[in-house]
Design an enzyme around this catalytic site. Structure first.
Site, PDB file in Angstrom:
ATOM      1  N   LYS A  38       0.978  -1.170   0.050  1.00  0.00           N
ATOM      2  CA  LYS A  38      -0.021   0.310  -0.004  1.00  0.00           C
ATOM      3  C   LYS A  38       0.313   1.201   0.131  1.00  0.00           C
ATOM      4  CE  LYS A  38      -2.763   0.587   3.980  1.00  0.00           C
ATOM      5  NZ  LYS A  38      -1.835  -1.065   4.995  1.00  0.00           N
ATOM      6  N   THR A  85       3.879   1.575  -0.304  1.00  0.00           N
ATOM      7  CA  THR A  85       5.037   1.349  -2.096  1.00  0.00           C
ATOM      8  C   THR A  85       3.894   2.187  -3.265  1.00  0.00           C
ATOM      9  OG1 THR A  85       6.409  -0.520  -1.427  1.00  0.00           O
ATOM     10  CG2 THR A  85       6.161   0.100  -3.668  1.00  0.00           C
ATOM     11  N   ARG A 124       1.697   8.071   6.906  1.00  0.00           N
ATOM     12  CA  ARG A 124       1.965   8.457   8.491  1.00  0.00           C
ATOM     13  C   ARG A 124       3.576   7.686   8.533  1.00  0.00           C
ATOM     14  NH1 ARG A 124      -0.784   3.606   9.881  1.00  0.00           N
ATOM     15  NH2 ARG A 124      -0.769   2.568   8.134  1.00  0.00           N
ATOM     16  N   LYS A 159       6.914  -5.979  10.562  1.00  0.00           N
ATOM     17  CA  LYS A 159       6.304  -6.316   9.195  1.00  0.00           C
ATOM     18  C   LYS A 159       7.248  -5.276   8.876  1.00  0.00           C
ATOM     19  CE  LYS A 159       2.602  -3.380   8.171  1.00  0.00           C
ATOM     20  NZ  LYS A 159       2.810  -1.686   8.086  1.00  0.00           N
ATOM     21  N   ALA A 218      -4.003   1.506  12.678  1.00  0.00           N
ATOM     22  CA  ALA A 218      -5.746   1.062  11.687  1.00  0.00           C
ATOM     23  C   ALA A 218      -5.948  -0.496  12.779  1.00  0.00           C
ATOM     24  CB  ALA A 218      -5.380   0.940  10.195  1.00  0.00           C
ATOM     25  N   PHE A 237      -3.303  -0.739   7.065  1.00  0.00           N
ATOM     26  CA  PHE A 237      -4.324  -1.831   6.682  1.00  0.00           C
ATOM     27  C   PHE A 237      -5.231  -2.149   5.457  1.00  0.00           C
ATOM     28  CE2 PHE A 237      -2.108  -2.669  10.959  1.00  0.00           C
ATOM     29  CZ  PHE A 237      -1.855  -3.026  11.356  1.00  0.00           C
ATOM     30  N   PHE A 244       4.099  -8.624  -9.321  1.00  0.00           N
ATOM     31  CA  PHE A 244       5.118  -9.536  -9.193  1.00  0.00           C
ATOM     32  C   PHE A 244       5.336  -9.604 -10.670  1.00  0.00           C
ATOM     33  CE2 PHE A 244       3.384  -8.704  -5.110  1.00  0.00           C
ATOM     34  CZ  PHE A 244       4.307  -8.828  -4.503  1.00  0.00           C
ATOM     35  N   TRP A 257       7.108  -0.668  -8.252  1.00  0.00           N
ATOM     36  CA  TRP A 257       8.356  -1.217  -7.418  1.00  0.00           C
ATOM     37  C   TRP A 257       9.399  -0.951  -7.996  1.00  0.00           C
ATOM     38  CZ3 TRP A 257      11.865  -5.716  -7.934  1.00  0.00           C
ATOM     39  CH2 TRP A 257      11.894  -5.707  -6.034  1.00  0.00           C
TER      40      TRP A 257
END
Length: 556
Positions: free
Chosen positions: A71, A73, A94, A105, A273, A301, A382, A410
């Protein structure tokens, strides 16, 4: 070509001086407070009179899985993509918590060629905001216990203290403690505990405050416990809000950094969140809207948590109206929701993808039908994704009238976000019928039921006897008109982390209700959600190191 880690990519990038980034937005030098060469805080007073002009884009996601969604990225790459198609865009995110950075994480500065930098600083101490929040939290705790020690003139019941101490670290050992031991001079013995700093109400207060005086007024309203007669005791009763505001007077100022491509980025505030409201600060969002034509922000999230709270709490409090929503998904994560083990996610599996797609479609349906907003699905690409899998996702989304954009940020940075950027610009020009998931004049129980039925698609909500008693007490104290902040597992629409996809036939259990009077919402704790995480068996901290030059490795 050798694979490069996120930190290696970030460290190889030549950054622009932060004053040049500020100048690109038309920010005057006297509004820039430098924290070294590449970080700054902005003086809100110097920008106060500027009108808000920007379109607001929210980035949210499907229910998270171990496969990853990307998210942040996507948010960074989308903003770089908007700049590449000629738009004046900034991203507002954030700040990462040290807990996940050293826990499971990892960092939260994006990834690959879609990152905010300097990533080491952002992921570690940054400009000291979290330390200031923790200090203000613990000052209030110290003043509370000192008041009881010095005679307890307010008649505070030590068994009804609701205020905890805070530390920005995953430390399960501190969840439940007994302190004040060692004799009369050492304090009054009582049960106590710690929250992680991002779960502190002060974090929520800082992120929802309009300005410094609003911050002080909100701090004054914080309830720390109750008297023997059941009356609430506030930070104002303890004469604490002035000193707490003094600790936070710089922390409330938005932080300015940049992406790898030199796009301005506001990184400010960091409530989780799943246990808080999950959005960056109002001051950063509003400042960004004054300086850019397109502002990309994210909520933590999945859409059932961060996005719901962005709409029902942040937008309600501020009057902000989002113009478009991006729902991030990956083919791998959808196959995980369809029952594929993590080790097998690289293999094409259309049957599992079909079984996992309802999770995405439910989030998309909520955005469109509950909150009335136009949205696009961003598939975070991906190399293992097959054309048949991508075509299936696109076909199912088109059935809901929603377009799909392949996000390759990415690997390609802003160039890989141009297609998504074009769709977002198109959506921002469409009319929308933005609405909340419940009206404020419902009872506490009715608001809980509205969220559970409309957003989670549960059969209903069940309050434990304790929660039902708390709802009655909060209603009697005049707090029933506040919005709800659900504290719920991030891994499922339900309150059971094991229920993947889009489950049906479940009831959400609320076991505890407490008012965050300063933040302006009621927190509903569901299932076994905790406000202090623990470290995993192999914490990320084990891989982080620094060499003799001060160069950090192992952050990701």
């Amino acid at each position: 070509m050798a694979f490069k880690s996120d930190i290696e990519i970030a460290q190889e990038t030549s950054l622009q001086p932060i004053n040049a980034i500020a100048a690109s937005l038309g920010i005057p030098d006297d509004a820039v407070e430098n924290y070294g060469k590449y970080k700054a805080k902005l003086d809100l007073h110097a920008l106060k009179e500027l009108p808000e002009k920007g379109k607001l884009i929210l980035v949210t996601a499907i229910t998270p899985t171990p496969a990853g969604e990307g998210k942040t990225t996507t948010s960074v790459g989308l903003t770089d993509g908007l700049r590449r198609i000629g738009k004046n865009a900034v991203v507002a995110l954030r700040e990462p918590s040290l807990g996940p950075v050293f826990g499971i994480k990892g960092g939260a500065a994006g990834g690959g060629y879609a990152q905010v930098v300097p990533m080491e600083d952002i992921n570690l101490h940054f400009t000291g905001d979290f330390h200031a929040i923790g200090a203000a939290n613990n000052l209030l705790a110290a003043m509370l216990d000192n008041h009881i020690q010095q005679g307890n003139a307010l008649g505070i019941d030590p068994k009804q203290i609701t205020w905890k101490r805070a530390v920005d670290m995953n430390d399960r050992q501190l969840r439940h403690i007994v302190d004040g031991l060692g004799g009369k001079a050492q304090g009054v013995p009582r049960e106590d505990g710690f929250d992680i700093t991002v779960a502190s109400e002060i974090m929520a207060v800082l992120c929802l405050a309009a300005d410094l005086m609003d911050l002080k007024a909100r701090l004054a309203r914080i309830i720390v416990g109750y008297t023997y007669d059941g009356a609430p005791v506030t930070a104002h009763d303890l004469k604490a809000e002035g000193a707490m505001t003094a600790l936070l007077k710089d922390a409330i100022k938005p932080n300015l950094v940049q992406t790898l491509e030199g796009t301005p980025a506001f990184i400010h505030g960091g409530p989780f969140a799943n246990i808080a409201h999950g959005c960056n600060s109002v001051s950063a969002t509003r400042t960004a809207l004054k300086l850019a034509d397109y502002v990309v922000t994210e909520a933590g999230f999945a859409a059932d948590l961060g996005a719901e709270k962005f709409f029902d709490i942040k937008c309600r409090v501020t009057g902000l109206r989002p113009d478009a929503v991006v729902v991030v998904a990956t083919v791998r994560a959808l196959k995980y929701h369809g029952g594929v083990p993590k080790a097998d996610l690289n293999n094409e599996n259309l049957e599992a993808l079909e079984k996992g797609l309802p999770n995405l479609l439910q989030h998309v349906g909520n955005i469109k039908d509950v909150f009335g907003l136009p949205c696009v699905v961003a598939i975070n690409a991906f190399p293992t994704d097959t054309k048949a899998e991508l075509d299936l996702v696109e076909a199912r989304c088109h059935e809901l009238g929603v377009n799909v954009a392949l996000s390759e940020v990415w690997a390609k940075g802003g160039e890989g976000g141009k297609a998504l950027a074009e769709e977002v610009v198109r959506l921002c020009d469409e009319p929308n019928r933005f609405d909340f998931s419940y009206p404020l004049d419902l009872s506490i129980e009715e608001k809980l039921e509205a969220i559970c039925k409309r957003v989670y698609h549960a059969d209903g909500v069940a309050l434990t006897p304790n929660a039902r008693k708390q709802a009655q007490q909060l209603t009697e104290l005049g707090f029933a008109g506040l919005p709800i902040c659900m504290a719920k597992t991030q891994y499922s629409f339900s309150d059971d982390a094991a229920l993947l996809g889009a489950p049906r036939g479940f009831t959400v259990t609320v076991r505890n209700l407490k008012v965050s009077a300063g933040a302006g919402f009621i927190v509903a704790l569901t299932g076994d959600i905790m406000t202090m995480p623990g470290l995993p068996k192999v914490p990320a901290a084990e891989k982080i190191d620094v060499d003799e030059t001060g160069r950090i490795t192992g952050l990701f």
